[in-house]
Design an enzyme around this catalytic site. Structure first.
Site, mmCIF file in Angstrom:
data_model
loop_
_atom_site.group_PDB
_atom_site.id
_atom_site.type_symbol
_atom_site.label_atom_id
_atom_site.label_comp_id
_atom_site.label_asym_id
_atom_site.label_seq_id
_atom_site.Cartn_x
_atom_site.Cartn_y
_atom_site.Cartn_z
ATOM 1 C CB CYS A 68 -3.823 -2.913 -2.310
ATOM 2 S SG CYS A 68 -5.120 -4.129 -2.074
ATOM 3 C CB CYS A 93 -10.889 -3.832 0.908
ATOM 4 S SG CYS A 93 -9.721 -2.466 0.868
HETATM 5 FE FE1 FES Z 1 -7.712 -3.161 1.452
HETATM 6 FE FE2 FES Z 1 -5.494 -3.962 0.214
HETATM 7 S S1 FES Z 1 -7.160 -5.189 0.872
HETATM 8 S S2 FES Z 1 -6.041 -1.973 0.794
#
Ligand code: FES
Length: 141
Positions: free
Chosen positions: A103, A34
């Site tokens: 995450c 991400c």
């Molecule tokens: Fe980026 Fe969880 S979506 S750290």
């Protein structure tokens, strides 16, 4: 999947948010999926983690797990911190949606780097030209 109450509590009221100005170790990692960033800093006295703080651009799962880990490692010996982080991972892993697992590992990996930096600082390795978290921070900013 509904998040458990204790995770929601740490997400809505995160503990230990911030940065320790005179940290003994700091780890900064990026979630490759991400692009979010996590920073973990620790203060150590006589081998005990007396303070731990985190800052992140991450999601709720990253915030909640970082809050939990920083709570659990404060007051514990540095050698115990990584074991505690791993144990926490095992406790939480079944309670997070599968896609949120990276995450969670963000916090664990940042802690690992912070402990590594603490150990390097303690041994004076940075004084011999090693890369510090400050160098890394400049590189990614
Ligand atoms: Fe980026 Fe969880 S979506 S750290």
């Amino acid at each position: 999947m509904e998040y458990p109450k204790f995770l929601m509590d740490h997400f809505q009221s995160p503990r230990n948010v911030g940065e320790i100005a005179d940290a003994d170790g700091m780890g900064i990692v990026k979630n490759a999926r991400c692009g979010d960033i996590m920073q973990m800093s620790i203060k150590v006295e006589k081998g005990i983690i007396v303070d731990a703080k985190f800052k992140t651009f991450g999601c709720g799962a990253a915030i909640a797990t970082s809050s939990i880990i920083t709570e659990k490692i404060k007051g514990r010996r540095v050698e115990e911190a990584l074991r505690i982080s791993d144990e926490t991972a095992k406790e939480i892993v079944d309670q997070l949606p599968q896609e949120k697992l990276p995450c969670f590992t963000l916090a664990a990996n940042a802690l690992r780097l912070a402990v590594d930096e603490y150990r390097c600082n303690k041994q004076g390795i940075h004084e011999k030209g090693g890369i510090t978290s400050k160098d890394l921070e400049k590189a990614i900013s």
